[in-house]
Write an enzyme that holds these catalytic residues in place. Structure first.
Site, PDB file in Angstrom:
ATOM      1  N   ASP A 183       0.848  -1.017  -0.080  1.00 57.40           N
ATOM      2  CA  ASP A 183      -0.037  -0.098  -0.129  1.00 57.40           C
ATOM      3  C   ASP A 183       0.800   1.081   0.078  1.00 57.40           C
ATOM      4  O   ASP A 183       0.689   2.217  -0.858  1.00 57.40           O
ATOM      5  CB  ASP A 183      -0.869  -0.126   1.069  1.00 57.40           C
ATOM      6  N   TYR A 203       6.036 -14.462   0.560  1.00 50.74           N
ATOM      7  CA  TYR A 203       5.327 -14.581   1.757  1.00 50.74           C
ATOM      8  C   TYR A 203       5.876 -15.933   2.450  1.00 50.74           C
ATOM      9  O   TYR A 203       7.013 -16.132   2.546  1.00 50.74           O
ATOM     10  CB  TYR A 203       3.718 -14.514   1.771  1.00 50.74           C
ATOM     11  N   GLN A 209      13.478   1.600  -1.914  1.00 50.40           N
ATOM     12  CA  GLN A 209      13.031   1.163  -3.224  1.00 50.40           C
ATOM     13  C   GLN A 209      13.925   1.351  -4.452  1.00 50.40           C
ATOM     14  O   GLN A 209      14.057   0.318  -5.282  1.00 50.40           O
ATOM     15  CB  GLN A 209      11.772   1.971  -3.756  1.00 50.40           C
ATOM     16  N   ARG A 248       6.521 -10.628  -5.165  1.00 48.44           N
ATOM     17  CA  ARG A 248       5.183 -10.901  -4.485  1.00 48.44           C
ATOM     18  C   ARG A 248       4.435  -9.647  -4.507  1.00 48.44           C
ATOM     19  O   ARG A 248       4.716  -8.559  -4.788  1.00 48.44           O
ATOM     20  CB  ARG A 248       5.406 -11.385  -3.007  1.00 48.44           C
ATOM     21  N   GLY A 249       3.249  -9.875  -4.355  1.00 49.45           N
ATOM     22  CA  GLY A 249       2.097  -8.577  -4.155  1.00 49.45           C
ATOM     23  C   GLY A 249       2.129  -7.721  -5.661  1.00 49.45           C
ATOM     24  O   GLY A 249       1.847  -8.526  -6.569  1.00 49.45           O
ATOM     25  N   GLU A 250       2.281  -6.649  -5.567  1.00 50.67           N
ATOM     26  CA  GLU A 250       1.786  -5.904  -6.705  1.00 50.67           C
ATOM     27  C   GLU A 250       3.181  -4.992  -7.303  1.00 50.67           C
ATOM     28  O   GLU A 250       3.349  -5.092  -8.302  1.00 50.67           O
ATOM     29  CB  GLU A 250       0.587  -4.867  -6.090  1.00 50.67           C
ATOM     30  N   ASP A 251       3.574  -4.170  -6.094  1.00 48.20           N
ATOM     31  CA  ASP A 251       4.778  -3.119  -6.790  1.00 48.20           C
ATOM     32  C   ASP A 251       6.063  -3.960  -7.174  1.00 48.20           C
ATOM     33  O   ASP A 251       6.591  -3.760  -8.281  1.00 48.20           O
ATOM     34  CB  ASP A 251       5.000  -2.294  -5.729  1.00 48.20           C
ATOM     35  N   SER A 252       6.423  -4.987  -6.595  1.00 54.42           N
ATOM     36  CA  SER A 252       7.527  -5.463  -6.734  1.00 54.42           C
ATOM     37  C   SER A 252       7.391  -6.530  -7.854  1.00 54.42           C
ATOM     38  O   SER A 252       8.505  -6.566  -8.790  1.00 54.42           O
ATOM     39  CB  SER A 252       8.135  -6.616  -5.376  1.00 54.42           C
TER      40      SER A 252
HETATM   41  O1  TRH Z   1       4.591  -6.019   0.569  1.00 56.28           O
HETATM   42  P1  TRH Z   1       3.684  -6.851  -0.281  1.00 56.28           P
HETATM   43  O2  TRH Z   1       3.338  -8.125  -0.435  1.00 56.28           O
HETATM   44  O3  TRH Z   1       2.202  -5.910  -0.676  1.00 56.28           O
HETATM   45  C1  TRH Z   1       0.953  -6.433  -1.067  1.00 56.28           C
HETATM   46  C2  TRH Z   1       0.438  -6.116  -2.429  1.00 56.28           C
HETATM   47  O4  TRH Z   1       0.436  -4.786  -2.304  1.00 56.28           O
HETATM   48  C3  TRH Z   1      -1.115  -6.807  -2.414  1.00 56.28           C
HETATM   49  O5  TRH Z   1      -1.516  -5.790  -3.531  1.00 56.28           O
HETATM   50  C4  TRH Z   1      -1.891  -6.392  -1.168  1.00 56.28           C
HETATM   51  O6  TRH Z   1      -2.861  -6.673  -1.301  1.00 56.28           O
HETATM   52  C5  TRH Z   1      -1.014  -6.788   0.005  1.00 56.28           C
HETATM   53  O7  TRH Z   1       0.120  -6.429   0.237  1.00 56.28           O
HETATM   54  C6  TRH Z   1      -1.725  -6.687   1.344  1.00 56.28           C
HETATM   55  O8  TRH Z   1       4.440  -6.685  -1.977  1.00 56.28           O
HETATM   56  P2  TRH Z   1       4.561  -5.352  -3.061  1.00 56.28           P
HETATM   57  O9  TRH Z   1       3.387  -4.713  -3.436  1.00 56.28           O
HETATM   58  O10 TRH Z   1       5.434  -5.917  -3.932  1.00 56.28           O
HETATM   59  O11 TRH Z   1       5.086  -3.947  -2.061  1.00 56.28           O
HETATM   60  C7  TRH Z   1       6.503  -4.438  -1.701  1.00 56.28           C
HETATM   61  C8  TRH Z   1       6.997  -2.847  -1.653  1.00 56.28           C
HETATM   62  O12 TRH Z   1       8.287  -2.913  -0.793  1.00 56.28           O
HETATM   63  C9  TRH Z   1       7.602  -2.564  -3.131  1.00 56.28           C
HETATM   64  O13 TRH Z   1       7.351  -1.139  -3.310  1.00 56.28           O
HETATM   65  C10 TRH Z   1       9.132  -2.589  -2.955  1.00 56.28           C
HETATM   66  C11 TRH Z   1       9.411  -2.521  -1.558  1.00 56.28           C
HETATM   67  N1  TRH Z   1      10.441  -3.044  -0.807  1.00 56.28           N
HETATM   68  C12 TRH Z   1      11.732  -2.259  -0.633  1.00 56.28           C
HETATM   69  O14 TRH Z   1      11.679  -0.791  -0.937  1.00 56.28           O
HETATM   70  N2  TRH Z   1      12.960  -2.694  -0.067  1.00 56.28           N
HETATM   71  C13 TRH Z   1      13.030  -4.031   0.294  1.00 56.28           C
HETATM   72  O15 TRH Z   1      13.677  -4.450   0.688  1.00 56.28           O
HETATM   73  C14 TRH Z   1      11.810  -4.749  -0.030  1.00 56.28           C
HETATM   74  C15 TRH Z   1      11.883  -6.596   0.228  1.00 56.28           C
HETATM   75  C16 TRH Z   1      10.654  -4.146  -0.490  1.00 56.28           C
END
Ligand code: TRH
Length: 375
Positions: free
Chosen positions: A19, A194, A259, A275-279
């Site tokens: 988020d 996860y 990021q 995983r998720g959306e942004d990565s």
């Molecule tokens: O953290 P997430 O699993 O988030 C998820 C998704 O957004 C999903 O849509 C939502 O429904 C769920 O949460 C509840 O994965 P996501 O989306 O990839 O977000 C991770 C963010 O963290 C991304 O912006 C990359 C950042 N990140 C870093 O900046 N540094 C790090 O070391 C890591 C591991 C991640």
């Protein structure tokens, strides 16, 4: 030419980092294009490592109850665009304040409901649909649904200008060395996940065979991935060698990265687990082979979402199979044994998907254009 506007983005951190990760990237993207952004978030703690340098023209404000409207200086910079991320329901006192100002000036903010990313067909059907606000001080206003997506008929994907140029200048070995990671010819895999049930099988396979006989260094991200890997390593004597780099698999645990450095990690690896959306989006832009773990839903909604994504990706059979395994779909299937030939095919697929997607406008540009049209 789109003029500079004042945006207010509301973000509730439910769990994980997606988020705030998406909202921050969006805020920074808008600021980069000359806009001013107030980012209202109930828990900004992850930004200390995700975006340690902050960003000019992005003001991070606490989503307290009630909201501290004084600190936001709405009189000087009234809200012009309101973003409700992932159905978070904007604070009512903020809406009331906007409605007051709109009553005086006659100009309403554009209200955008930013949705989750999916490649499923409903996204094209629902993107840019209006919905009438029926109650409260903003009754009669319109909320617009904005769906990120992979086609021209959707809201697109977040992508900053200059991304490929930045990647072309990047030196993976130097970056890894700066993280204290020295390699001697291993294949590099990053792990952001996860708790996939296939993780134990993957670790066992890599420790026995490496990648088709080639040694592997697994770069494990901080948090849930690290915990999940350590659980398996502590429980399996055969995996304990990974701690001292004597087997075909060696493991390095990473700190929380910004990021920007998270991109560097993806660029430095031969295969990325995301995983998720942004990565996922960052993995796509990296052009490197990747395996995606979707956020698992109790009602199984992640399964059609995965299928639609694999179709969009034009994934070869081996990549589809590894995704189904990694996401606990078709559990009766044997764990996939990855080969160097698979990796080469996944690389071709990832590069082709990146060039197809690069041909589309990015999400910020589409959003700015959408707002200009609907004001
Ligand atoms: O953290 P997430 O699993 O988030 C998820 C998704 O957004 C999903 O849509 C939502 O429904 C769920 O949460 C509840 O994965 P996501 O989306 O990839 O977000 C991770 C963010 O963290 C991304 O912006 C990359 C950042 N990140 C870093 O900046 N540094 C790090 O070391 C890591 C591991 C991640």
């Amino acid at each position: 030419m789109n003029r500079s506007r004042q945006w207010d983005i509301f973000c509730k951190v439910i769990d994980n980092f997606g988020d705030i990760g998406v909202c921050w990237r969006l805020a920074a993207g808008l600021a980069f294009r000359g806009h001013r952004v107030r980012l209202w978030v109930d828990d900004a703690s992850a930004l200390t490592w995700m975006a340690p340098g902050g960003c000019n023209n992005v003001q991070v404000l606490g989503w307290t109850e009630p909201l501290d409207l004084q600190g936001a200086n709405l009189a000087l910079h009234p809200c012009e665009v309101l973003i409700e991320s992932f159905g978070c329901e904007i604070a009512p006192e903020f809406i009331a304040c906007c409605a007051d100002r709109a009553g005086a000036s006659g100009v309403k903010p554009v209200w955008i409901n930013l949705e989750y990313l999916s490649a499923e067909p409903y996204v094209e059907r629902c993107h840019a649909l209006p919905s009438q606000v029926r109650q409260g001080p903003a009754a009669g206003w319109t909320k617009w649904f904005f769906y990120p997506g992979f086609t021209h008929q959707t809201g697109g994907l977040l992508r900053e200008p200059g991304l490929l140029e930045r990647q072309a200048r990047f030196d993976g070995n130097a970056w890894l060395a700066a993280q204290g990671i020295v390699l001697s010819g291993e294949k590099r895999m990053s792990l952001f996940c996860y708790e996939p049930s296939a993780l134990g099988g993957l670790l066992a396979q890599l420790s026995r065979h490496g990648l088709d006989g080639a040694p592997v260094r697994l770069l494990v991200t901080a948090g849930r991935a690290e915990k999940a890997v350590k659980n398996f390593v502590n429980a399996a004597a055969s995996l304990q060698r990974t701690a001292n780099s004597h087997g075909l698999l060696s493991i390095s645990y990473l700190p929380c990265l910004s990021q920007c450095d998270f991109d560097h990690l993806l660029w430095a690896c031969d295969l990325n687990f995301v995983r998720g959306e942004d990565s996922l989006v960052r993995a796509l832009w990296s052009g490197k082979p990747f395996v995606w773990q979707l956020y698992p839903q109790d009602d199984g909604a992640h399964v059609p979402k995965l299928d639609a994504f694999l179709d969009m990706l034009e994934a070869p059979a081996s990549l589809q199979q590894v995704h189904r395994n990694w996401n606990s779909v078709n559990l009766d299937q044997e764990p996939v044994k990855m080969t160097l030939a698979d990796l080469a095919a996944w690389q071709t697929c990832a590069a082709a998907a990146r060039s197809r997607l690069m041909a589309h406008d990015d999400l910020c540009s589409r959003l700015v254009g959408f707002v200009a049209k609907n004001r």
